[in-house]
Design a protein around this motif. Structure first.
Motif, PDB file in Angstrom:
ATOM      1  N   SER A  59       0.808  -1.220   0.000  1.00 10.26           N
ATOM      2  CA  SER A  59       0.000   0.000   0.000  1.00 10.26           C
ATOM      3  C   SER A  59       0.840   1.268   0.000  1.00 10.26           C
ATOM      4  N   THR A  62       0.491   2.957  -3.300  1.00  5.71           N
ATOM      5  CA  THR A  62      -0.728   3.759  -3.410  1.00  5.71           C
ATOM      6  C   THR A  62      -0.577   5.087  -2.689  1.00  5.71           C
ATOM      7  N   THR A 145      -5.706  -0.674 -12.422  1.00  4.50           N
ATOM      8  CA  THR A 145      -6.452   0.411 -11.778  1.00  4.50           C
ATOM      9  C   THR A 145      -7.851   0.532 -12.361  1.00  4.50           C
ATOM     10  N   GLY A 199      -8.937   4.684  -1.750  1.00  4.16           N
ATOM     11  CA  GLY A 199      -9.417   3.972  -2.925  1.00  4.16           C
ATOM     12  C   GLY A 199     -10.838   4.304  -3.323  1.00  4.16           C
TER      13      GLY A 199
END
Length: 271
Positions: A59, A62, A145, A199
């Motif tokens: 993560s 991200t 994505t 997200g």
């Protein structure tokens, strides 16, 4: 003070909503195109930064991408642009306050939605596909994505859209609250970074990343519309209800200032 109080921001936002609703078609069309393009350029930056990072980083990849994505909204709010998710917060509050008509609100949202989509697809095709910035070594990230967004069921995408625009609406609200350039950037940066890291789904961002995957030969336009519709509706609820309506009810409809009782001088006692 370097910022306005929430009560003052409510009045500022209503004024902004009136201005947006009364803007000419040409102004909305140009600024709407720029808004869609700027958000897409921010997402393109995300893909280019995070696209080839090691999967083992999890993560953190991200998070790094989320840290650069807010540049798009900063360009819109400080440089000039119209973004449908921001307008979903700013224009309805003017309607709640009966300063504009329902038709004026729908006109603004419709024009900005269409021109945002044109701007997003422009970046997806010319920069993403034609130049190849979302393909090649970055194609895997682009497809992953886009696929993650497409595969969400209707109600999951809808609720995710609410969460996204709760953050984006607050980002716009905090930008209006700040009085200086640096404060506005910080007010935009952290809420936008948060929704990307979590997200949540943003309709204009999806208008870029899903077409970028389609132009690369994956997915279909049916997949695009089945995602965009619930995310759009969720974004509308997040901005219009969870931000503008709540603050309107708190600071305009139900706001009462308690008057201080007048001080009366007690009569002097005679000696």
């Amino acid at each position: 003070m370097g910022y306005y109080s929430p009560k003052e921001v409510t009045d500022i936002t209503i004024k902004k909503g009136i201005e947006k609703a009364n803007s000419s078609f040409l102004t909305l069309a140009i600024l709407g195109f720029l808004g869609g393009a700027f958000i897409s350029l921010g997402y393109l930056l995300y893909i280019r930064v995070a696209g080839t990072m090691p999967h083992e980083w999890g993560s953190f990849v991200t998070f790094i991408g989320a840290c650069v994505f807010p540049v798009g909204l900063i360009c819109i709010l400080l440089g000039g642009g119209e973004l449908i998710t921001g307008n979903m917060m700013a224009v309805p509050i003017a309607w709640f306050d009966k300063k504009i008509t329902f038709t004026q609100m729908l006109r603004n949202l419709a024009i900005v939605t269409i021109t945002n989509m044109i701007g997003a697809m422009f970046v997806a095709f010319f920069f993403g596909h034609f130049v190849g910035l979302t393909e090649g070594d970055f194609l895997e990230k682009t497809l992953a994505t886009a696929g993650a967004k497409i595969h969400d069921p209707f109600w999951v995408a809808f609720v995710s859209g609410i969460g996204c625009n709760w953050f984006v609406g607050i980002a716009v609200w905090l930008c209006y609250a700040a009085k200086d350039f640096t404060g506005k950037i910080l007010g935009i940066w952290f809420p936008v970074m948060a929704f990307v890291a979590i997200g949540f789904q943003h309709v204009v961002a999806n208008m870029f990343i899903i077409p970028a995957a389609i132009f690369a030969g994956a997915y279909s336009w049916t997949d695009f519309w089945l995602n965009v519709i619930p995310v759009y509706l969720g974004n509308l609820v997040g901005g219009a209800i969870f931000v503008s309506l709540f603050y309107y009810l708190a600071y305009k409809k139900g706001y009462v200032t308690k008057e201080q009782p007048e001080k009366t001088e007690e009569p002097a006692h005679e000696l």
